[in-house]
Design an enzyme around this catalytic site. Structure first.
Site, PDB file in Angstrom:
ATOM      1  N   LYS A 186      11.577  25.589 -28.753  1.00 34.35           N
ATOM      2  CA  LYS A 186      12.872  26.363 -29.309  1.00 34.35           C
ATOM      3  C   LYS A 186      11.967  27.516 -30.609  1.00 34.35           C
ATOM      4  O   LYS A 186      12.063  28.500 -29.967  1.00 34.35           O
ATOM      5  CB  LYS A 186      13.692  26.374 -30.438  1.00 34.35           C
ATOM      6  N   LYS A 231       3.692  22.803 -25.258  1.00 31.25           N
ATOM      7  CA  LYS A 231       5.279  21.740 -25.384  1.00 31.25           C
ATOM      8  C   LYS A 231       6.215  23.166 -25.919  1.00 31.25           C
ATOM      9  O   LYS A 231       6.687  24.710 -25.970  1.00 31.25           O
ATOM     10  CB  LYS A 231       4.581  21.872 -26.603  1.00 31.25           C
ATOM     11  N   LYS A 253       5.541  23.187 -40.408  1.00 30.40           N
ATOM     12  CA  LYS A 253       6.435  24.132 -40.808  1.00 30.40           C
ATOM     13  C   LYS A 253       6.241  25.391 -41.762  1.00 30.40           C
ATOM     14  O   LYS A 253       6.496  25.970 -40.895  1.00 30.40           O
ATOM     15  CB  LYS A 253       8.205  23.634 -40.886  1.00 30.40           C
TER      16      LYS A 253
HETATM   17  P1  ADP Z   1      11.874  21.585 -30.715  1.00 31.02           P
HETATM   18  O1  ADP Z   1      10.520  21.685 -30.339  1.00 31.02           O
HETATM   19  O2  ADP Z   1      12.914  22.660 -29.303  1.00 31.02           O
HETATM   20  O3  ADP Z   1      12.812  22.213 -32.099  1.00 31.02           O
HETATM   21  P2  ADP Z   1      13.144  19.489 -31.794  1.00 31.02           P
HETATM   22  O4  ADP Z   1      12.256  18.916 -32.645  1.00 31.02           O
HETATM   23  O5  ADP Z   1      14.555  20.186 -31.859  1.00 31.02           O
HETATM   24  O6  ADP Z   1      12.616  20.698 -30.164  1.00 31.02           O
HETATM   25  O7  ADP Z   1      13.447  17.423 -30.602  1.00 31.02           O
HETATM   26  C1  ADP Z   1      13.879  17.513 -30.667  1.00 31.02           C
HETATM   27  C2  ADP Z   1      13.456  15.844 -29.713  1.00 31.02           C
HETATM   28  O8  ADP Z   1      13.008  16.125 -27.996  1.00 31.02           O
HETATM   29  C3  ADP Z   1      12.473  15.297 -30.843  1.00 31.02           C
HETATM   30  O9  ADP Z   1      12.698  14.280 -30.794  1.00 31.02           O
HETATM   31  C4  ADP Z   1      11.269  15.427 -29.889  1.00 31.02           C
HETATM   32  O10 ADP Z   1      10.336  14.457 -29.520  1.00 31.02           O
HETATM   33  C5  ADP Z   1      11.832  15.668 -28.630  1.00 31.02           C
HETATM   34  N1  ADP Z   1      11.273  17.318 -27.971  1.00 31.02           N
HETATM   35  C6  ADP Z   1      11.456  19.471 -28.337  1.00 31.02           C
HETATM   36  N2  ADP Z   1      10.336  19.353 -27.462  1.00 31.02           N
HETATM   37  C7  ADP Z   1      10.313  18.393 -26.727  1.00 31.02           C
HETATM   38  C8  ADP Z   1       8.850  18.516 -25.446  1.00 31.02           C
HETATM   39  N3  ADP Z   1       8.408  20.161 -25.072  1.00 31.02           N
HETATM   40  N4  ADP Z   1       8.658  17.440 -24.555  1.00 31.02           N
HETATM   41  C9  ADP Z   1       9.176  16.168 -24.774  1.00 31.02           C
HETATM   42  N5  ADP Z   1       9.633  15.947 -25.744  1.00 31.02           N
HETATM   43  C10 ADP Z   1      10.136  16.824 -26.611  1.00 31.02           C
END
Ligand code: ADP
Ligand code: TRP
Length: 324
Positions: A196, A193, A114
């Site tokens: 957001k 991947k 991060k």
């Molecule tokens: P972002 O990457 O959009 O900020 P988060 O880190 O808030 O998403 O992820 C929340 C949950 O969703 C976590 O458990 C994460 O492992 C899952 N997750 C997020 N993006 C993906 C993805 N592209 N494929 C599979 N799981 C995901």
């Protein structure tokens, strides 16, 4: 004995297909696991590390609550609440921080990732895994369903529980295990991947022209229409598999291998399936949004149940450590 399951989701933006297939879908399915006692919460304390606009934070919290309920979370089966409604967790986090070495936190990948992405290295961001450990330990959770990126945090939680129990010569804190979500990685429209932070998402709430534009922008290779195509390396196919039935997936796979199907048509099929899959959710979400008092009540009831458990553990920790 019941298996306590716990997971949290940060209200840091609109939820997308990656969040649903990577996490939420499993959370909701686990409600029906025999003997399961699921606890799910909206991690608003954690989101403060990135969302520092009060109106936005409130909007995202309400949004996540609506999403979970519209996607099938049943508040009779799962305890569903807002993290900050159980402030005991911050007290336990402090106690854990006093038995945890700096070195453990310094090894956290998520902090390094991060800050490498330009996030301000605040004390809160560094302390994040301690608060997450408190979330898990305060409910004596056994299973923590998370994505790969969170596994290290669960391992750190195991260490913190052990430090506390060893130092105070007690068995108050229970060792949790991570349960990996099945869908490892949902690709975004650019093939990376879906996240957001990469601006490559297909959000659960998108519909109409906006959704169409997103789906039509999914990156593909330049194989001509008449040529056979490889479903295994295609982002459109990877997304289709998630929303279509096994038969429909097989049928599209055969069309890819045979050639004659253009990516434009494959994207239209994907669009139709996304609509079909998420239409009931969108409708339910709109209905729920008309009665936010009900949503608030669900969260408050959940918090009351969660808090009773949290207080009990906190009392045990206070006794063990000499605070009471
Ligand atoms: P972002 O990457 O959009 O900020 P988060 O880190 O808030 O998403 O992820 C929340 C949950 O969703 C976590 O458990 C994460 O492992 C899952 N997750 C997020 N993006 C993906 C993805 N592209 N494929 C599979 N799981 C995901
Ligand atoms: N850090 C998790 C994420 O970003 C959210 C979270 C906070 C969590 N506390 C938790 C997940 C406790 C599981 C258990 O996805």
């Amino acid at each position: 004995m019941a298996t306590r399951i716990l997971s949290g989701v940060q209200p840091s933006g609109q939820l997308h297909l990656g969040n649903y297939f990577g996490a939420i879908k499993q959370h909701i399915e686990l409600q029906d696991l025999p003997g399961a006692e699921p606890y799910y919460f909206i991690a608003d304390f954690h989101a403060m590390t990135t969302v520092q606009d009060a109106a936005k934070l409130r909007e995202f919290v309400t949004g996540v609550a609506l999403d979970y309920l519209a996607l099938g979370l049943d508040s009779k089966k799962a305890v569903f609440f807002r993290q900050s409604d159980v402030p005991e967790v911050a007290e336990l986090a402090w106690m854990l921080s006093c038995v945890t070495g700096m070195g453990l936190l310094e090894r956290a990948h998520s902090y390094k990732d991060k800050t490498a992405k330009g996030l301000k290295p605040s004390v809160g961001l560094f302390y994040y895994p301690v608060l997450m450990a408190a979330d898990i330990l305060i409910y004596k959770s056994k299973l923590v369903p998370v994505g790969q990126d969170q596994v290290q945090h669960v391992e750190m939680t195991q260490d913190m529980a052990q430090y506390f129990n060893n130092i105070y010569g007690c068995e108050v804190l229970v060792r949790p295990e991570a349960k990996l979500n099945e869908t490892a990685k949902v690709p975004g429209v650019d093939g990376e991947k879906m996240s957001k932070s990469y601006g490559n998402t297909i959000d659960l709430q998108m519909e109409g022209a906006e959704l169409k534009k997103r789906v039509m922008s999914v990156k593909t290779d330049s194989t001509p229409v008449d040529q056979p195509k490889n479903p295994e390396t295609c982002n459109v196919f990877a997304l289709y598999k998630l929303v279509a039935s096994p038969e429909e997936t097989k049928e599209l796979e055969a069309q890819y291998r045979a050639g004659g199907l253009g990516y434009g048509d494959a994207k239209k099929k994907l669009l139709a399936k996304i609509d079909e899959f998420f239409e009931p959710y969108r409708e339910t979400r709109k209905d729920l949004a008309k009665n936010l008092d009900h949503v608030e009540q669900v969260l408050r009831d959940g918090a009351a149940r969660a808090r009773a458990v949290a207080r009990q553990t906190l009392d045990e920790c206070k006794k063990a450590s000499g605070l009471s």
